[in-house]
Scaffold this active site. Structure first.
Site, PDB file in Angstrom:
ATOM      1  N   ARG A   1     -16.323   8.905 -23.677  1.00 36.21           N
ATOM      2  CA  ARG A   1     -15.339   9.042 -22.515  1.00 36.21           C
ATOM      3  C   ARG A   1     -15.899   9.695 -21.244  1.00 36.21           C
ATOM      4  O   ARG A   1     -16.767  10.431 -21.320  1.00 36.21           O
ATOM      5  CB  ARG A   1     -13.967   9.804 -22.876  1.00 36.21           C
ATOM      6  CG  ARG A   1     -13.095   8.962 -23.849  1.00 36.21           C
ATOM      7  CD  ARG A   1     -11.885   9.644 -24.242  1.00 36.21           C
ATOM      8  NE  ARG A   1     -12.361  11.194 -24.888  1.00 36.21           N
ATOM      9  CZ  ARG A   1     -12.387  12.122 -24.243  1.00 36.21           C
ATOM     10  NH1 ARG A   1     -11.935  12.197 -22.995  1.00 36.21           N
ATOM     11  NH2 ARG A   1     -12.514  13.612 -24.853  1.00 36.21           N
TER      12      ARG A   1
ATOM     13  N   LYS B   1      -7.710   6.414 -26.103  1.00 36.25           N
ATOM     14  CA  LYS B   1      -7.116   7.844 -25.835  1.00 36.25           C
ATOM     15  C   LYS B   1      -6.444   7.525 -24.381  1.00 36.25           C
ATOM     16  O   LYS B   1      -5.570   8.474 -24.160  1.00 36.25           O
ATOM     17  CB  LYS B   1      -8.465   8.612 -25.435  1.00 36.25           C
ATOM     18  CG  LYS B   1      -9.140   9.303 -26.737  1.00 36.25           C
ATOM     19  CD  LYS B   1      -7.905  10.016 -27.361  1.00 36.25           C
ATOM     20  CE  LYS B   1      -8.554  11.110 -28.399  1.00 36.25           C
ATOM     21  NZ  LYS B   1      -9.443  10.927 -29.472  1.00 36.25           N
TER      22      LYS B   1
ATOM     23  N   HIS C   1      -2.682  15.864 -31.115  1.00 37.03           N
ATOM     24  CA  HIS C   1      -4.146  15.521 -31.312  1.00 37.03           C
ATOM     25  C   HIS C   1      -4.368  15.967 -32.835  1.00 37.03           C
ATOM     26  O   HIS C   1      -5.136  16.882 -32.827  1.00 37.03           O
ATOM     27  CB  HIS C   1      -4.876  16.098 -30.189  1.00 37.03           C
ATOM     28  CG  HIS C   1      -6.350  15.479 -30.301  1.00 37.03           C
ATOM     29  ND1 HIS C   1      -7.343  16.034 -29.809  1.00 37.03           N
ATOM     30  CD2 HIS C   1      -6.895  14.153 -30.568  1.00 37.03           C
ATOM     31  CE1 HIS C   1      -8.561  15.441 -30.112  1.00 37.03           C
ATOM     32  NE2 HIS C   1      -7.940  14.321 -30.566  1.00 37.03           N
TER      33      HIS C   1
ATOM     34  N   SER D   1     -12.722  17.407 -30.585  1.00 37.75           N
ATOM     35  CA  SER D   1     -13.686  16.179 -31.018  1.00 37.75           C
ATOM     36  C   SER D   1     -14.798  16.976 -32.020  1.00 37.75           C
ATOM     37  O   SER D   1     -15.448  18.062 -31.644  1.00 37.75           O
ATOM     38  CB  SER D   1     -14.356  15.726 -29.995  1.00 37.75           C
ATOM     39  OG  SER D   1     -15.263  14.744 -30.282  1.00 37.75           O
TER      40      SER D   1
ATOM     41  N   LYS E   1     -11.167  16.366 -38.062  1.00 36.97           N
ATOM     42  CA  LYS E   1     -10.069  15.953 -38.151  1.00 36.97           C
ATOM     43  C   LYS E   1     -10.245  14.457 -39.221  1.00 36.97           C
ATOM     44  O   LYS E   1      -9.532  14.373 -39.988  1.00 36.97           O
ATOM     45  CB  LYS E   1      -9.279  15.318 -36.775  1.00 36.97           C
ATOM     46  CG  LYS E   1      -8.892  16.275 -35.927  1.00 36.97           C
ATOM     47  CD  LYS E   1      -8.115  16.015 -34.804  1.00 36.97           C
ATOM     48  CE  LYS E   1      -9.167  14.857 -33.969  1.00 36.97           C
ATOM     49  NZ  LYS E   1     -10.131  15.648 -33.483  1.00 36.97           N
ATOM     50  N   THR E   2     -11.320  13.353 -38.806  1.00 38.65           N
ATOM     51  CA  THR E   2     -11.116  12.311 -39.410  1.00 38.65           C
ATOM     52  C   THR E   2     -11.648  12.745 -40.872  1.00 38.65           C
ATOM     53  O   THR E   2     -11.463  12.009 -41.857  1.00 38.65           O
ATOM     54  CB  THR E   2     -12.127  11.501 -38.788  1.00 38.65           C
ATOM     55  OG1 THR E   2     -11.668  10.925 -37.562  1.00 38.65           O
ATOM     56  CG2 THR E   2     -12.356  10.032 -39.426  1.00 38.65           C
TER      57      THR E   2
ATOM     58  N   ASP F   1      -6.018  10.706 -36.139  1.00 34.68           N
ATOM     59  CA  ASP F   1      -6.224  11.334 -34.560  1.00 34.68           C
ATOM     60  C   ASP F   1      -5.110  11.638 -33.944  1.00 34.68           C
ATOM     61  O   ASP F   1      -5.190  12.541 -33.323  1.00 34.68           O
ATOM     62  CB  ASP F   1      -7.207  10.422 -34.073  1.00 34.68           C
ATOM     63  CG  ASP F   1      -7.853  11.143 -33.071  1.00 34.68           C
ATOM     64  OD1 ASP F   1      -8.353  12.362 -33.050  1.00 34.68           O
ATOM     65  OD2 ASP F   1      -7.746  10.552 -31.786  1.00 34.68           O
TER      66      ASP F   1
ATOM     67  N   ARG G   1     -19.938   5.701 -33.440  1.00 30.51           N
ATOM     68  CA  ARG G   1     -18.529   5.362 -33.998  1.00 30.51           C
ATOM     69  C   ARG G   1     -18.428   4.229 -34.580  1.00 30.51           C
ATOM     70  O   ARG G   1     -18.938   3.270 -34.343  1.00 30.51           O
ATOM     71  CB  ARG G   1     -17.599   5.349 -32.795  1.00 30.51           C
ATOM     72  CG  ARG G   1     -17.626   6.535 -32.179  1.00 30.51           C
ATOM     73  CD  ARG G   1     -16.574   7.624 -32.641  1.00 30.51           C
ATOM     74  NE  ARG G   1     -16.361   8.917 -31.902  1.00 30.51           N
ATOM     75  CZ  ARG G   1     -15.503   9.691 -32.200  1.00 30.51           C
ATOM     76  NH1 ARG G   1     -14.658   9.564 -32.885  1.00 30.51           N
ATOM     77  NH2 ARG G   1     -15.283  10.845 -31.363  1.00 30.51           N
TER      78      ARG G   1
END
Ligand code: ATP
Ligand code: MN
Length: 538
Positions: free
Chosen positions: A65, A207, A227, A245, A249-250, A264, A329
């Protein structure tokens, strides 16, 4: 089968296209299947298949991003409501029209255009219908993988609330468009449009939808947007995992023993938690079949893999190669994870995990927070970013990002914090801080806490193994550290014990504590004494 599908007017009325300045073209591809989009990407030379049948693409100039190039139109909806800051940069309405004009005329001049209708928000009460226009089939596949997929019946009555226009090949004139450089993401709440130009990084799309939901849900619907990832145990007990990030989380929500809600972005309405998305967007760097089997196996037909390299002379992905970017990714629909919940909704959570990747080796690998400490950590949003290996070894970058998601939050952090604090109290939620970063010393001296240990700590918190045991408070940060935890060597539970040089640990801990205190100053006014009392003391 012809590539150009003729779109029934019922599904995509001309006026809907014209409303954003697009024309009705013969080669407008509406709602293609995943297989068709993959085939078109291959035919156009914009991607290749790997040996497990996933589509591998390069996203071009941008592989992440670009927060400095994200703008929100300052208008009567946003002017007083948005917390204008480095991440929420205002842009004037007149520039929005110039950019919209540039994008639509650019897209109208493309020989082909891809259109997809989809939804955000698994909870039907908050569902947001989206229409996505993309310059390439691969970007359309990303929308298919990541957003919720309407049924045939739903498509017949589809009325898009928001439109996304994505033109990665268009380089804007910064001066003419009132932006920083040739690329931009521009959000207009009045026009309900997101304009993406000059960047092909797929994550911008997901996002930017997250960003608008972070405005709409708390501001208009009294729903907390978060988030975080979420999963649910056999007894219906939901857990959510906040983190910036790379904090896990994932990875941690994808757990063979628990059902995945999402990896996410979630909303917490009074009685339930729901996913905003219809897919996952997992990191691929160092992806390993033994450590993360579910994600590894999701890299297959229909999955979209970005910016990886193959082993020479093959189409086998070398997941350890970060030479294009560390931020490699893969996106895949939620049902690529065998035990995903459908629809992705769970009960109000009983456990909240704050994930911090602490590169200083200071924070305990697992600890329990009081409600005051929980709010202090939530507002602080601490983690450390590790520099990518391709640029040589650099010091880790300390990051405080309010509510573990400052780049995506249009409102002031106090809005989200107040809502979370209330929910923690009302639901008597247990809150844990998990350091998924370093132990035994800082980056380069210590080592990253083993994923298997972190999983054991999370499981112990969830199954009650940490409920009736002895705890010790951290002398500086105050959180309660369990003295033992099944499956984890006890000597790492109190971080000082894992350091050979105890004085060095205390110095490092004080140094981090000072950074917390310094960062928190800007939030102090109007903060309750209970939260202020949770600041580190030394
Ligand atoms: P993003 O918001 O960018 O999607 P994320 O929070 O989902 O980030 P993950 O994709 O889960 O982050 O990344 C965590 C990475 O750290 C994974 O590559 C994982 O293999 C690695 N890792 C190493 N050790 C640990 C640990 N102890 N706990 C969690 N993750 C770990
Ligand atoms: Mn993630």
């Amino acid at each position: 089968m012809p590539l150009a599908m003729h779109v029934p007017a019922l599904y995509l009325p001309h006026d809907k296209l014209l409303s954003c300045g697009l024309q009705f073209s013969d080669t407008l591809h509406y709602q293609l299947t995943s297989e068709e989009l993959v085939q078109q990407t291959l035919d156009r030379g914009e991607g290749v298949l790997n040996d497990t049948g996933a589509l591998v693409i390069s996203t071009g100039e941008f592989t992440g991003r670009s927060p400095k190039d994200k703008f929100i139109v300052k208008d009567e909806i946003t002017s007083d409501a948005v917390d204008w800051n480095d991440f929420n940069q205002p842009i004037e309405e007149r520039y929005f029209h110039i950019i919209l004009n540039r994008i639509t005329s650019y897209l109208n001049h493309q020989p082909e255009l891809w259109v997809r209708d989809c939804y955000a928000c698994a909870d039907r009460r908050y569902r947001l219908p989206l229409r996505v226009f993309t310059e390439t089939p691969a970007l359309n596949l990303f929308a298919y993988n990541m957003f919720l997929r309407p049924t045939q019946l739903e498509l017949e009555n589809f009325n898009p609330g928001w439109q996304i226009l994505s033109a990665p090949g268009l380089k804007l004139n910064a001066l003419e468009c009132g932006i920083r450089q040739h690329n931009a993401v521009v959000v207009s709440f009045s026009h309900k449009m997101i304009l993406i130009a000059g960047t092909g990084y797929t994550g911008e799309m997901k996002k930017s939808i997250f960003g608008i939901l972070n405005f709409i849900l708390p501001h208009d619907k009294n729903v907390l947007s978060m988030h975080c990832s979420a999963n649910v145990g056999a007894s219906g007990d939901t857990a959510i995992f906040f983190g910036l990030s790379g904090t896990g989380k994932t990875t941690l929500s994808t757990d063979p023993n628990r059902k995945l809600i999402g990896d996410d972005e979630h909303g917490w309405a009074s009685d339930r938690v729901f996913n905003f998305e219809g897919g996952c967007y997992a990191k691929c760097i160092n992806l390993n079949e033994q450590k993360e089997p579910e994600i590894y196996q999701a890299v297959r037909k229909g999955a979209l893999v970005e910016n990886v390299r193959f082993f020479p002379g093959s189409n086998r992905i070398n997941f350890d190669n970060g030479s294009v970017t560390e931020n490699t990714r893969v996106s895949y629909p939620l049902d690529y994870i065998a035990n995903a919940v459908e629809p992705s909704i769970g009960n109000a959570p009983q456990n909240i995990f704050f994930l911090a990747c602490d590169a200083y080796g200071v924070l305990p690998p697992v600890s329990k927070l009081t409600p005051g400490q929980a709010m202090y950590q939530f507002i602080s949003g601490y983690t450390a970013k590790i520099a990518g290996t391709e640029t040589g070894i650099k010091d880790p970058k300390l990051t405080f990002s309010a509510c573990f998601g400052a780049p995506f939050l249009p409102l002031h952090p106090r809005t989200y914090a107040a809502m979370l604090g209330q929910k923690i109290r009302d639901n008597k939620v247990k809150v844990w801080l998990v350091n998924t970063g370093w132990t035994g010393g800082p980056y380069l001296v210590g080592s990253r806490i083993k994923l298997s240990y972190t999983r054991a700590m999370v499981n112990s918190a969830l199954n009650g193994a940490l409920d009736n045991i002895e705890y010790k408070n951290h002398p500086i940060f105050g959180m309660a550290m369990p003295v033992s935890c099944p499956g984890v060597p006890s000597e790492i539970l109190n971080p000082i014990n894992a350091w050979s040089d105890k004085e060095a640990y205390t110095e490092q801990a004080k140094c981090l504590a000072r950074k917390f205190i310094e960062n928190f100053k800007r939030y102090e006014s109007g903060i309750s004494p209970e939260i202020l009392a949770a600041a580190p003391i030394f």
